[in-house]
Design a protein around this motif. Structure first.
Motif, PDB file in Angstrom:
ATOM      1  N   LYS A  71     -25.471   9.702   7.368  1.00  0.00           N
ATOM      2  CA  LYS A  71     -26.304   8.506   7.563  1.00  0.00           C
ATOM      3  C   LYS A  71     -27.756   8.780   7.187  1.00  0.00           C
ATOM      4  O   LYS A  71     -28.407   7.962   6.542  1.00  0.00           O
ATOM      5  CB  LYS A  71     -26.222   8.025   9.018  1.00  0.00           C
ATOM      6  N   GLN A  72     -28.271   9.937   7.600  1.00  0.00           N
ATOM      7  CA  GLN A  72     -29.651  10.314   7.262  1.00  0.00           C
ATOM      8  C   GLN A  72     -29.839  10.395   5.756  1.00  0.00           C
ATOM      9  O   GLN A  72     -30.818   9.884   5.215  1.00  0.00           O
ATOM     10  CB  GLN A  72     -29.989  11.686   7.855  1.00  0.00           C
ATOM     11  N   ILE A  74     -28.041   9.014   3.373  1.00  0.00           N
ATOM     12  CA  ILE A  74     -27.905   7.692   2.758  1.00  0.00           C
ATOM     13  C   ILE A  74     -29.206   6.902   2.890  1.00  0.00           C
ATOM     14  O   ILE A  74     -29.652   6.256   1.937  1.00  0.00           O
ATOM     15  CB  ILE A  74     -26.721   6.918   3.371  1.00  0.00           C
ATOM     16  N   GLU A  75     -29.837   6.971   4.050  1.00  0.00           N
ATOM     17  CA  GLU A  75     -31.107   6.257   4.238  1.00  0.00           C
ATOM     18  C   GLU A  75     -32.187   6.800   3.303  1.00  0.00           C
ATOM     19  O   GLU A  75     -32.972   6.037   2.741  1.00  0.00           O
ATOM     20  CB  GLU A  75     -31.558   6.332   5.695  1.00  0.00           C
ATOM     21  N   VAL A  77     -31.700   8.246   0.371  1.00  0.00           N
ATOM     22  CA  VAL A  77     -31.368   7.817  -0.992  1.00  0.00           C
ATOM     23  C   VAL A  77     -31.717   6.345  -1.184  1.00  0.00           C
ATOM     24  O   VAL A  77     -32.248   5.960  -2.228  1.00  0.00           O
ATOM     25  CB  VAL A  77     -29.885   8.104  -1.320  1.00  0.00           C
ATOM     26  N   LYS A  78     -31.459   5.513  -0.187  1.00  0.00           N
ATOM     27  CA  LYS A  78     -31.846   4.101  -0.273  1.00  0.00           C
ATOM     28  C   LYS A  78     -33.355   3.969  -0.470  1.00  0.00           C
ATOM     29  O   LYS A  78     -33.813   3.180  -1.291  1.00  0.00           O
ATOM     30  CB  LYS A  78     -31.429   3.347   0.991  1.00  0.00           C
ATOM     31  N   ASP A  79     -34.132   4.737   0.303  1.00  0.00           N
ATOM     32  CA  ASP A  79     -35.589   4.707   0.165  1.00  0.00           C
ATOM     33  C   ASP A  79     -36.022   5.165  -1.227  1.00  0.00           C
ATOM     34  O   ASP A  79     -36.939   4.606  -1.816  1.00  0.00           O
ATOM     35  CB  ASP A  79     -36.259   5.574   1.232  1.00  0.00           C
ATOM     36  N   ILE A  81     -34.260   4.936  -4.006  1.00  0.00           N
ATOM     37  CA  ILE A  81     -33.906   3.882  -4.966  1.00  0.00           C
ATOM     38  C   ILE A  81     -34.874   2.711  -4.865  1.00  0.00           C
ATOM     39  O   ILE A  81     -35.329   2.188  -5.887  1.00  0.00           O
ATOM     40  CB  ILE A  81     -32.451   3.432  -4.758  1.00  0.00           C
ATOM     41  N   LYS A  82     -35.220   2.319  -3.654  1.00  0.00           N
ATOM     42  CA  LYS A  82     -36.190   1.239  -3.487  1.00  0.00           C
ATOM     43  C   LYS A  82     -37.530   1.615  -4.068  1.00  0.00           C
ATOM     44  O   LYS A  82     -38.196   0.826  -4.734  1.00  0.00           O
ATOM     45  CB  LYS A  82     -36.360   0.891  -2.007  1.00  0.00           C
TER      46      LYS A  82
END
Length: 90
Positions: A71-72, A74-75, A77-79, A81-82
């Motif tokens: 979960k950590q 993934i968060e 990687v999302k940041d 990408i954003k």
């Protein structure tokens, strides 16, 4: 970036490319964001794994099995990408 070849679970060879290597909160464990070519021109897979060295010093990509750790990652990687979409990382 670093290019490599992997054999997937179906015993197919896939070309990979390291996109980013990062750590979480300064810990020693390194994570790798990489792409795998799906043998077509339209898309590829983005995968995150942690990096480990074997006894000969070769890099090995390992699955992230711990749910909280995943979960950590993934968060993060999302940041990333954003941020890339806003040109904040490059």
């Amino acid at each position: 970036m670093n290019k490599f070849t992997v054999i997937n679970e179906n015993y197919e060879f896939k070309d990979g490319e390291v996109l980013l290597i990062f750590t979480i909160n300064g810990k020693d464990k390194e994570y790798v964001l990489y792409s795998l070519d799906n043998n077509n021109e339209v898309n590829c897979s983005l995968i995150v794994a942690y990096l480990e060295k074997d006894e000969k010093g070769y890099d090995i990509l390992k699955d992230i099995n711990d749910l909280e750790e995943r979960k950590q990652v993934i968060e993060i990687v999302k940041d990333i990408i954003k941020g890339a979409a806003k040109n904040e990382w490059f």
